[in-house]
Write a protein that holds these residues in place. Structure first.
Motif, PDB file in Angstrom:
ATOM      1  N   ILE A  12       0.849  -1.189   0.000  1.00 19.27           N
ATOM      2  CA  ILE A  12       0.000   0.000   0.000  1.00 19.27           C
ATOM      3  C   ILE A  12       0.885   1.239   0.000  1.00 19.27           C
ATOM      4  CG2 ILE A  12      -1.945  -1.152   1.113  1.00 19.27           C
ATOM      5  CD1 ILE A  12      -1.106   0.266   3.742  1.00 19.27           C
ATOM      6  N   ILE A  13       0.350   2.320  -0.509  1.00 22.67           N
ATOM      7  CA  ILE A  13       1.067   3.594  -0.593  1.00 22.67           C
ATOM      8  C   ILE A  13       0.241   4.633   0.142  1.00 22.67           C
ATOM      9  CG2 ILE A  13       2.001   5.360  -2.141  1.00 22.67           C
ATOM     10  CD1 ILE A  13       2.017   3.166  -4.348  1.00 22.67           C
ATOM     11  N   TYR A  14       0.891   5.363   1.028  1.00 22.32           N
ATOM     12  CA  TYR A  14       0.201   6.438   1.738  1.00 22.32           C
ATOM     13  C   TYR A  14       1.218   7.472   2.193  1.00 22.32           C
ATOM     14  CZ  TYR A  14       1.676   4.000   6.041  1.00 22.32           C
ATOM     15  OH  TYR A  14       2.398   3.403   7.038  1.00 22.32           O
ATOM     16  N   SER A  15       0.720   8.576   2.729  1.00 27.47           N
ATOM     17  CA  SER A  15       1.621   9.602   3.257  1.00 27.47           C
ATOM     18  C   SER A  15       1.359   9.746   4.746  1.00 27.47           C
ATOM     19  CB  SER A  15       1.416  10.939   2.546  1.00 27.47           C
ATOM     20  OG  SER A  15       0.108  11.425   2.784  1.00 27.47           O
ATOM     21  N   GLU A  16       2.385  10.197   5.443  1.00 27.03           N
ATOM     22  CA  GLU A  16       2.227  10.466   6.873  1.00 27.03           C
ATOM     23  C   GLU A  16       2.874  11.805   7.192  1.00 27.03           C
ATOM     24  OE1 GLU A  16       4.011   7.202   8.996  1.00 27.03           O
ATOM     25  OE2 GLU A  16       6.031   7.929   8.653  1.00 27.03           O
ATOM     26  N   ASN A  66       7.130  18.915   6.145  1.00 23.41           N
ATOM     27  CA  ASN A  66       7.535  17.649   5.535  1.00 23.41           C
ATOM     28  C   ASN A  66       6.500  16.551   5.757  1.00 23.41           C
ATOM     29  OD1 ASN A  66      10.297  18.418   4.675  1.00 23.41           O
ATOM     30  ND2 ASN A  66      10.584  18.697   6.868  1.00 23.41           N
ATOM     31  N   LEU A  67       6.515  15.621   4.824  1.00 25.02           N
ATOM     32  CA  LEU A  67       5.702  14.424   4.951  1.00 25.02           C
ATOM     33  C   LEU A  67       6.501  13.248   4.424  1.00 25.02           C
ATOM     34  CD1 LEU A  67       4.454  13.569   1.904  1.00 25.02           C
ATOM     35  CD2 LEU A  67       3.175  15.638   2.314  1.00 25.02           C
ATOM     36  N   ASN A  68       6.121  12.057   4.824  1.00 25.95           N
ATOM     37  CA  ASN A  68       6.761  10.846   4.332  1.00 25.95           C
ATOM     38  C   ASN A  68       5.848  10.165   3.331  1.00 25.95           C
ATOM     39  OD1 ASN A  68       9.206  10.793   5.723  1.00 25.95           O
ATOM     40  ND2 ASN A  68       8.279   9.860   7.526  1.00 25.95           N
ATOM     41  N   LEU A  69       6.416   9.795   2.191  1.00 23.44           N
ATOM     42  CA  LEU A  69       5.756   8.888   1.275  1.00 23.44           C
ATOM     43  C   LEU A  69       6.109   7.494   1.775  1.00 23.44           C
ATOM     44  CD1 LEU A  69       4.270   8.212  -1.387  1.00 23.44           C
ATOM     45  CD2 LEU A  69       6.504   8.275  -2.491  1.00 23.44           C
ATOM     46  N   VAL A  70       5.092   6.684   2.058  1.00 26.19           N
ATOM     47  CA  VAL A  70       5.319   5.380   2.668  1.00 26.19           C
ATOM     48  C   VAL A  70       4.792   4.283   1.746  1.00 26.19           C
ATOM     49  CG1 VAL A  70       4.894   3.929   4.695  1.00 26.19           C
ATOM     50  CG2 VAL A  70       5.015   6.418   4.945  1.00 26.19           C
ATOM     51  N   VAL A  71       5.609   3.246   1.560  1.00 25.86           N
ATOM     52  CA  VAL A  71       5.160   2.019   0.910  1.00 25.86           C
ATOM     53  C   VAL A  71       5.292   0.930   1.965  1.00 25.86           C
ATOM     54  CG1 VAL A  71       5.540   0.351  -0.934  1.00 25.86           C
ATOM     55  CG2 VAL A  71       5.933   2.782  -1.361  1.00 25.86           C
ATOM     56  N   LYS A  72       4.171   0.279   2.264  1.00 29.33           N
ATOM     57  CA  LYS A  72       4.149  -0.719   3.331  1.00 29.33           C
ATOM     58  C   LYS A  72       3.556  -2.020   2.815  1.00 29.33           C
ATOM     59  CE  LYS A  72       2.673  -1.536   8.066  1.00 29.33           C
ATOM     60  NZ  LYS A  72       2.098  -0.956   9.279  1.00 29.33           N
ATOM     61  N   TYR A  99      12.034  16.492  -2.861  1.00 29.95           N
ATOM     62  CA  TYR A  99      12.749  15.652  -1.898  1.00 29.95           C
ATOM     63  C   TYR A  99      13.295  16.497  -0.757  1.00 29.95           C
ATOM     64  CZ  TYR A  99      12.493  11.867  -5.260  1.00 29.95           C
ATOM     65  OH  TYR A  99      12.040  10.902  -6.120  1.00 29.95           O
ATOM     66  N   ALA A 100      13.143  16.018   0.459  1.00 31.12           N
ATOM     67  CA  ALA A 100      13.648  16.750   1.622  1.00 31.12           C
ATOM     68  C   ALA A 100      15.170  16.679   1.691  1.00 31.12           C
ATOM     69  CB  ALA A 100      13.038  16.181   2.901  1.00 31.12           C
ATOM     70  N   PHE A 101      15.758  15.698   1.013  1.00 32.85           N
ATOM     71  CA  PHE A 101      17.212  15.532   1.017  1.00 32.85           C
ATOM     72  C   PHE A 101      17.702  15.455  -0.420  1.00 32.85           C
ATOM     73  CE2 PHE A 101      15.571  13.461   4.847  1.00 32.85           C
ATOM     74  CZ  PHE A 101      16.255  14.186   5.815  1.00 32.85           C
ATOM     75  N   ASP A 102      18.837  16.067  -0.689  1.00 32.78           N
ATOM     76  CA  ASP A 102      19.437  15.995  -2.019  1.00 32.78           C
ATOM     77  C   ASP A 102      20.028  14.611  -2.232  1.00 32.78           C
ATOM     78  OD1 ASP A 102      18.807  18.635  -2.538  1.00 32.78           O
ATOM     79  OD2 ASP A 102      20.705  19.399  -1.749  1.00 32.78           O
ATOM     80  N   GLY A 103      20.410  14.363  -3.466  1.00 31.96           N
ATOM     81  CA  GLY A 103      21.103  13.110  -3.735  1.00 31.96           C
ATOM     82  C   GLY A 103      20.454  12.240  -4.788  1.00 31.96           C
ATOM     83  N   GLY A 104      19.545  12.782  -5.560  1.00 33.29           N
ATOM     84  CA  GLY A 104      18.977  11.999  -6.647  1.00 33.29           C
ATOM     85  C   GLY A 104      17.499  11.736  -6.480  1.00 33.29           C
ATOM     86  N   ASP A 105      17.007  10.908  -7.359  1.00 38.80           N
ATOM     87  CA  ASP A 105      15.587  10.556  -7.382  1.00 38.80           C
ATOM     88  C   ASP A 105      15.361   9.389  -6.426  1.00 38.80           C
ATOM     89  OD1 ASP A 105      12.947  10.398  -7.993  1.00 38.80           O
ATOM     90  OD2 ASP A 105      13.226  10.184 -10.158  1.00 38.80           O
ATOM     91  N   HIS A 106      15.064   9.699  -5.180  1.00 39.62           N
ATOM     92  CA  HIS A 106      15.002   8.694  -4.119  1.00 39.62           C
ATOM     93  C   HIS A 106      13.902   7.656  -4.324  1.00 39.62           C
ATOM     94  CE1 HIS A 106      17.988  10.921  -1.959  1.00 39.62           C
ATOM     95  NE2 HIS A 106      17.251  12.024  -2.022  1.00 39.62           N
ATOM     96  N   ILE A 107      12.842   8.018  -5.008  1.00 37.36           N
ATOM     97  CA  ILE A 107      11.770   7.050  -5.243  1.00 37.36           C
ATOM     98  C   ILE A 107      12.259   5.918  -6.140  1.00 37.36           C
ATOM     99  CG2 ILE A 107       9.508   6.763  -6.344  1.00 37.36           C
ATOM    100  CD1 ILE A 107       8.700   9.401  -5.093  1.00 37.36           C
ATOM    101  N   ILE A 127       8.930   1.262   3.744  1.00 36.11           N
ATOM    102  CA  ILE A 127      10.017   2.124   3.305  1.00 36.11           C
ATOM    103  C   ILE A 127       9.426   3.522   3.202  1.00 36.11           C
ATOM    104  CG2 ILE A 127       9.610   1.620   0.857  1.00 36.11           C
ATOM    105  CD1 ILE A 127      13.060   2.238   2.375  1.00 36.11           C
ATOM    106  N   LYS A 128      10.216   4.514   3.649  1.00 37.53           N
ATOM    107  CA  LYS A 128       9.732   5.889   3.666  1.00 37.53           C
ATOM    108  C   LYS A 128      10.678   6.789   2.886  1.00 37.53           C
ATOM    109  CE  LYS A 128       7.732   5.424   8.265  1.00 37.53           C
ATOM    110  NZ  LYS A 128       7.677   5.951   9.631  1.00 37.53           N
ATOM    111  N   CYS A 129      10.097   7.811   2.285  1.00 36.67           N
ATOM    112  CA  CYS A 129      10.865   8.843   1.598  1.00 36.67           C
ATOM    113  C   CYS A 129      10.299  10.188   2.029  1.00 36.67           C
ATOM    114  CB  CYS A 129      10.748   8.656   0.089  1.00 36.67           C
ATOM    115  SG  CYS A 129      11.679   9.884  -0.843  1.00 36.67           S
ATOM    116  N   MET A 130      11.138  11.032   2.651  1.00 39.95           N
ATOM    117  CA  MET A 130      10.670  12.327   3.143  1.00 39.95           C
ATOM    118  C   MET A 130      10.585  13.321   1.985  1.00 39.95           C
ATOM    119  SD  MET A 130      12.014  14.759   6.253  1.00 39.95           S
ATOM    120  CE  MET A 130      11.832  13.476   7.464  1.00 39.95           C
ATOM    121  N   LEU A 131       9.441  13.996   1.930  1.00 41.11           N
ATOM    122  CA  LEU A 131       9.182  14.974   0.885  1.00 41.11           C
ATOM    123  C   LEU A 131       8.850  16.327   1.499  1.00 41.11           C
ATOM    124  CD1 LEU A 131       6.797  12.781  -1.300  1.00 41.11           C
ATOM    125  CD2 LEU A 131       9.228  13.196  -1.698  1.00 41.11           C
ATOM    126  N   CYS A 132       9.150  17.395   0.757  1.00 40.77           N
ATOM    127  CA  CYS A 132       8.775  18.756   1.167  1.00 40.77           C
ATOM    128  C   CYS A 132       7.321  18.981   0.760  1.00 40.77           C
ATOM    129  CB  CYS A 132       9.664  19.786   0.487  1.00 40.77           C
ATOM    130  SG  CYS A 132      11.401  19.637   0.911  1.00 40.77           S
TER     131      CYS A 132
END
Length: 155
Positions: free
Chosen positions: A48-52, A58-64, A88-96, A110-115
């Protein structure tokens, strides 16, 4: 050749037994097939995909994985360009893209922090994932910022 009544009864009994045997085998095969499908459905991974909400910015994109077996992500795409919109809240590429090839055991996420302020519309995701047996495809449309402004008490 003359058949006696006994011969006719034996032949009829044989044909009835043969018919019942064939029907029983077909029913058994169909039942086993349905049981196999039910077992697969009850033990499959379900991603499932959701945000928290993290904080006001900031929010987290979550895949659980809420399923009962491991699921390996084969493809994860969206109709939103997170990289070029500075989401993306952090630099370094396309984290998704880092989600691809991850294997999530049951209840893992797995979480990915987004602005949050850079995301201005609902996002559609297409995810393809596999178990040891099957491949699953899901399409999800989600407003990642939904609920961010609801007041909550954080301890």
């Amino acid at each position: 050749m003359i058949f006696t009544i006994s011969d006719v009864i034996q032949l009829f009994s044989f044909l009835v037994a043969l018919f019942i045997g064939i029907v029983s085998i077909k029913i058994s095969i169909k039942t086993m097939s349905q049981n196999s499908k039910m077992i697969e459905e009850s033990t499959r991974p379900i991603l499932i995909i959701y945000s928290e909400y993290v904080d006001a910015y900031n929010l987290n994109l979550v895949v659980k994985n809420i399923g009962k077996s491991c699921g390996t992500i084969k493809s994860f795409q969206s109709n939103y360009d997170f990289l070029n919109s500075d989401s993306y809240a952090f630099d370094g590429g396309d984290h998704i893209l880092d989600f691809i090839t991850l294997t999530l055991p049951p209840e893992a996420e797995i979480k990915c922090m987004l602005c949050a302020d850079t995301i201005n519309r609902p996002v559609e995701f297409d995810i393809v994932y596999t178990s040891n047996i099957n491949t699953y495809t899901d399409h999800v449309s989600i407003n990642l910022k939904a609920g961010m402004n609801i007041p909550t008490l954080h301890t």
